[in-house]
Motif scaffolding. Structure first.
Motif, mmCIF file in Angstrom:
data_model
loop_
_atom_site.group_PDB
_atom_site.id
_atom_site.type_symbol
_atom_site.label_atom_id
_atom_site.label_comp_id
_atom_site.label_asym_id
_atom_site.label_seq_id
_atom_site.Cartn_x
_atom_site.Cartn_y
_atom_site.Cartn_z
ATOM 1 N N ALA A 212 0.713 -1.282 -0.137
ATOM 2 C CA ALA A 212 -0.084 -0.060 -0.049
ATOM 3 C C ALA A 212 0.733 1.097 0.009
ATOM 4 O O ALA A 212 0.294 2.464 0.075
ATOM 5 C CB ALA A 212 -1.035 0.028 1.149
ATOM 6 N N ALA A 213 2.227 1.173 0.225
ATOM 7 C CA ALA A 213 2.980 2.517 0.448
ATOM 8 C C ALA A 213 3.039 2.843 -1.078
ATOM 9 O O ALA A 213 3.090 2.265 -2.037
ATOM 10 C CB ALA A 213 4.487 2.002 0.850
ATOM 11 N N ILE A 214 2.942 4.315 -1.089
ATOM 12 C CA ILE A 214 3.215 5.038 -2.535
ATOM 13 C C ILE A 214 4.293 5.186 -2.841
ATOM 14 O O ILE A 214 4.812 4.636 -4.054
ATOM 15 C CB ILE A 214 2.562 6.191 -2.129
ATOM 16 C CG1 ILE A 214 0.902 6.433 -1.838
ATOM 17 C CG2 ILE A 214 2.781 7.031 -3.468
ATOM 18 C CD1 ILE A 214 0.297 7.684 -1.626
ATOM 19 N N GLU A 215 5.479 5.406 -1.839
ATOM 20 C CA GLU A 215 6.766 5.429 -2.351
ATOM 21 C C GLU A 215 7.593 4.404 -1.633
ATOM 22 O O GLU A 215 7.436 4.229 -0.362
ATOM 23 C CB GLU A 215 7.507 6.732 -2.020
ATOM 24 C CG GLU A 215 7.012 8.084 -2.668
ATOM 25 C CD GLU A 215 7.657 9.189 -1.860
ATOM 26 O OE1 GLU A 215 8.863 9.555 -2.414
ATOM 27 O OE2 GLU A 215 6.963 9.922 -1.091
ATOM 28 N N LYS A 216 8.097 3.425 -2.316
ATOM 29 C CA LYS A 216 8.956 2.144 -1.737
ATOM 30 C C LYS A 216 9.720 1.460 -2.875
ATOM 31 O O LYS A 216 9.783 1.788 -4.057
ATOM 32 C CB LYS A 216 7.771 1.324 -1.605
ATOM 33 C CG LYS A 216 6.876 0.583 -2.578
ATOM 34 C CD LYS A 216 5.761 -0.400 -2.125
ATOM 35 C CE LYS A 216 4.906 -0.722 -3.444
ATOM 36 N NZ LYS A 216 3.674 0.017 -3.488
ATOM 37 N N TYR A 217 10.411 0.806 -2.276
ATOM 38 C CA TYR A 217 11.113 -0.487 -3.422
ATOM 39 C C TYR A 217 10.369 -1.617 -3.105
ATOM 40 O O TYR A 217 9.924 -2.058 -2.070
ATOM 41 C CB TYR A 217 12.479 -0.527 -2.768
ATOM 42 C CG TYR A 217 13.618 0.777 -3.070
ATOM 43 C CD1 TYR A 217 13.942 0.831 -4.527
ATOM 44 C CD2 TYR A 217 14.074 1.367 -2.096
ATOM 45 C CE1 TYR A 217 14.870 1.777 -4.684
ATOM 46 C CE2 TYR A 217 14.801 2.304 -2.479
ATOM 47 C CZ TYR A 217 15.409 2.553 -3.525
ATOM 48 O OH TYR A 217 16.159 3.694 -3.856
ATOM 49 N N LYS A 218 9.972 -2.242 -4.270
ATOM 50 C CA LYS A 218 9.161 -3.315 -4.338
ATOM 51 C C LYS A 218 9.867 -4.349 -3.687
ATOM 52 O O LYS A 218 11.195 -4.878 -4.361
ATOM 53 C CB LYS A 218 8.591 -3.601 -5.950
ATOM 54 C CG LYS A 218 7.572 -4.597 -5.530
ATOM 55 C CD LYS A 218 6.894 -4.993 -7.039
ATOM 56 C CE LYS A 218 6.006 -6.058 -6.962
ATOM 57 N NZ LYS A 218 5.924 -6.848 -6.050
ATOM 58 N N LYS A 219 9.461 -5.285 -2.851
ATOM 59 C CA LYS A 219 10.118 -6.272 -2.371
ATOM 60 C C LYS A 219 9.353 -7.333 -1.802
ATOM 61 O O LYS A 219 7.932 -6.927 -1.543
ATOM 62 C CB LYS A 219 11.212 -5.913 -1.133
ATOM 63 C CG LYS A 219 10.505 -5.136 0.042
ATOM 64 C CD LYS A 219 11.729 -4.683 0.861
ATOM 65 C CE LYS A 219 11.214 -3.553 1.794
ATOM 66 N NZ LYS A 219 11.314 -2.082 1.044
ATOM 67 N N ASP A 220 9.483 -8.517 -1.722
ATOM 68 C CA ASP A 220 8.681 -9.579 -1.163
ATOM 69 C C ASP A 220 9.293 -10.378 0.007
ATOM 70 O O ASP A 220 10.316 -11.297 -0.452
ATOM 71 C CB ASP A 220 8.361 -10.745 -2.495
ATOM 72 C CG ASP A 220 7.272 -11.708 -2.067
ATOM 73 O OD1 ASP A 220 6.612 -11.562 -0.997
ATOM 74 O OD2 ASP A 220 7.284 -12.729 -2.633
#
Length: 185
Positions: free
Chosen positions: A120-128
């Motif tokens: 849900a974060a707008i600014e982020k590095y995508k991670k799993d």
């Protein structure tokens, strides 16, 4: 008060160092050539001034490595700006991002919860985030409308645990910052 007493705090040291580098190009050049490698830990908790110092010092060698987590910036009350870690790839050419997604401490159920929040974060590095520890217990989320109701819930939970045979010395309440503890105390 610090200057009156011939002292400086950490912020004063940063500001004076930045002013030295800006005012005296020969000092900037000296330090640019002195530091071949620059490594910064917890970069998400740096402030704008620290970021400017890093940019200035690294213009010669361009050997900068930062470690940080865009989801764990906790010092904004002290001027930290997680945008520093978000903007880092724009500061240098050939930036390589290495994601550390495996978590060795948490159960997958906790990480699934964290992954949902991060989505849900707008600014982020995508991670799993993932774990090999298995699913484990599900996290509990308690929404309290006031700080006092939250404190009462915590006290009741502690009393329930004590009744279940958990020793009080084995129970801890963790706070992000000490001022969050006032009502509970």
């Amino acid at each position: 008060r610090c200057f009156k007493n011939g002292a400086m705090d950490f912020d004063d040291l940063l500001l004076k160092y930045y002013e030295l580098l800006k005012t005296f190009p020969e000092s900037l050049s000296k330090y640019q050539h002195k530091f071949k490698y620059i490594l910064i830990d917890e970069y998400q908790d740096t402030n704008h001034l620290q970021s400017e110092i890093v940019k200035g010092l690294s213009q010669y060698s361009k050997n900068v490595m930062v470690v940080g987590d865009d989801s764990q910036s906790i010092y904004s009350f002290r001027g930290a700006d997680f945008h520093n870690i978000m903007e880092f790839p724009k500061l240098f050419d050939d930036v390589k991002i290495i994601k550390l997604e495996e978590n060795f401490r948490s159960y997958q159920s906790i990480l699934d919860f964290a992954n949902r929040i991060n989505e849900a974060a707008i600014e982020k590095y995508k991670k799993d985030l993932y774990s090999r520890r298995g699913s484990g217990p599900l996290p509990n989320i308690v929404a309290a409308s006031t700080e006092n109701l939250q404190s009462k819930f915590i006290v009741e939970k502690i009393l329930d645990l004590r009744e279940e045979g958990v020793a009080l010395k084995d129970i801890a309440v963790l706070f992000r910052s000490s001022f969050f503890s006032f009502d509970l105390e």
